[in-house]
Design an enzyme around this catalytic site. Structure first.
Site, PDB file in Angstrom:
ATOM      1  N   TYR A 157       0.840  -1.203   0.000  1.00  0.00           N
ATOM      2  CA  TYR A 157       0.000   0.000   0.000  1.00  0.00           C
ATOM      3  C   TYR A 157       0.871   1.249   0.000  1.00  0.00           C
ATOM      4  CZ  TYR A 157      -3.589   3.336   1.465  1.00  0.00           C
ATOM      5  OH  TYR A 157      -4.440   4.405   1.540  1.00  0.00           O
ATOM      6  N   LYS A 161       1.047   4.143  -2.979  1.00  0.00           N
ATOM      7  CA  LYS A 161       0.749   5.552  -2.764  1.00  0.00           C
ATOM      8  C   LYS A 161       1.954   6.443  -3.082  1.00  0.00           C
ATOM      9  CE  LYS A 161      -3.575   5.194  -1.737  1.00  0.00           C
ATOM     10  NZ  LYS A 161      -4.622   5.774  -2.622  1.00  0.00           N
TER      11      LYS A 161
END
Length: 262
Positions: A157, A161
């Site tokens: 994750y 990002k």
């Protein structure tokens, strides 16, 4: 008259949480909004529930943001309904915590496909429409505090990002000649359905012992002293969609209550 009156917008990941709040705030300020989500039934229900009493018009669209054909069809549906595309929010995203040494290729690819590839496809297809219109536009991407600092149980994750930040900067450089700005915002800990899922996943992998523990521990570092609500995010997102941010591009705005100072 609202700050985004008459603007045609798309918000992906709009069936719940931050995405839904972004879309509703845009409607309140006079925009026409396509609420898009992979959960077509749920996003259609959102539109039915939010349409009444709003200043803008709303439509619903089911879309897999990793499928270019579906993204292109979503944009075509929006243009057919509202006549143009002015603002595209690439907000759809997922997280599935795993301990760093346990991260699998499947986990990596799933998160990177949706959070990274999905943003790139969304940017590309929106830009093509905006260029064809010849009127410029705004592309706005959802990053995260995880785009500024790595965390041990959500490595894919975080990587996805960070990719959003890079795509925002790259897109800003390439699309400036078409009068298209590309910006993003980075939420911190926000009380949404996604955080509830993350909380359960962290318990399942042994990173938390009880419900709410992970959010409490993260919240301890927030200077504002509390986690965010979706409504804490939408003042900034509406600003990014409005003419007030026209001289801003390539930037990521942190909206984390002072959790990450960069």
């Amino acid at each position: 008259m609202g700050r985004v009156s008459g603007r045609s917008c798309i918000v992906t990941g709009a069936a719940q949480g931050i995405g839904r709040a972004i879309g509703e705030a845009l409607l309140d300020e006079g925009a026409d909004v396509c609420f898009a989500d992979i959960n077509a039934a749920k996003v259609a229900e959102v539109v039915r529930d939010t349409q009444a009493g709003r200043n803008g018009r709303a439509i619903a669209c089911g879309v897999d943001v990793t499928d270019r054909t579906q993204v292109s069809e979503m944009i075509a549906k929006t243009v057919a309904a509202f006549g143009k595309l002015d603002v595209k929010f690439n907000n759809a995203g997922v997280n599935k915590p795993m301990n760093f040494l346990d991260v699998t290729e499947e986990n990596w690819r799933m998160i990177m496909d949706i959070n990274g590839l999905g943003v790139m496809i969304g940017m590309q297809e929106a830009a093509k429409q905006m260029i064809a219109q010849g009127t410029g536009g705004k592309i706005i991407n959802t990053a995260s505090i995880a785009s500024r600092q790595g965390y041990d149980n959500v490595a894919p994750y975080c990587a996805s990002k960070w990719a959003v930040v890079s795509l925002t900067q790259s897109g800003a450089r390439d699309l400036a000649k078409h009068d298209i700005t590309v910006t993003g915002f980075a939420p911190g800990v926000v009380a949404t359905e996604m955080w509830e899922d993350v909380d359960r996943d962290l318990m399942a992998i042994g990173a938390a012992e009880r419900p709410g523990q992970a959010m409490e521990e993260f919240a301890a570092g927030i200077l504002k002293g509390r986690v965010a609500k979706p409504a804490d995010i939408t003042g900034t997102t509406t600003f990014l969609a409005s003419a007030d941010s026209d001289y801003m591009t390539g930037q990521i705005v942190m909206i984390d209550g002072g959790m990450t100072l960069v």
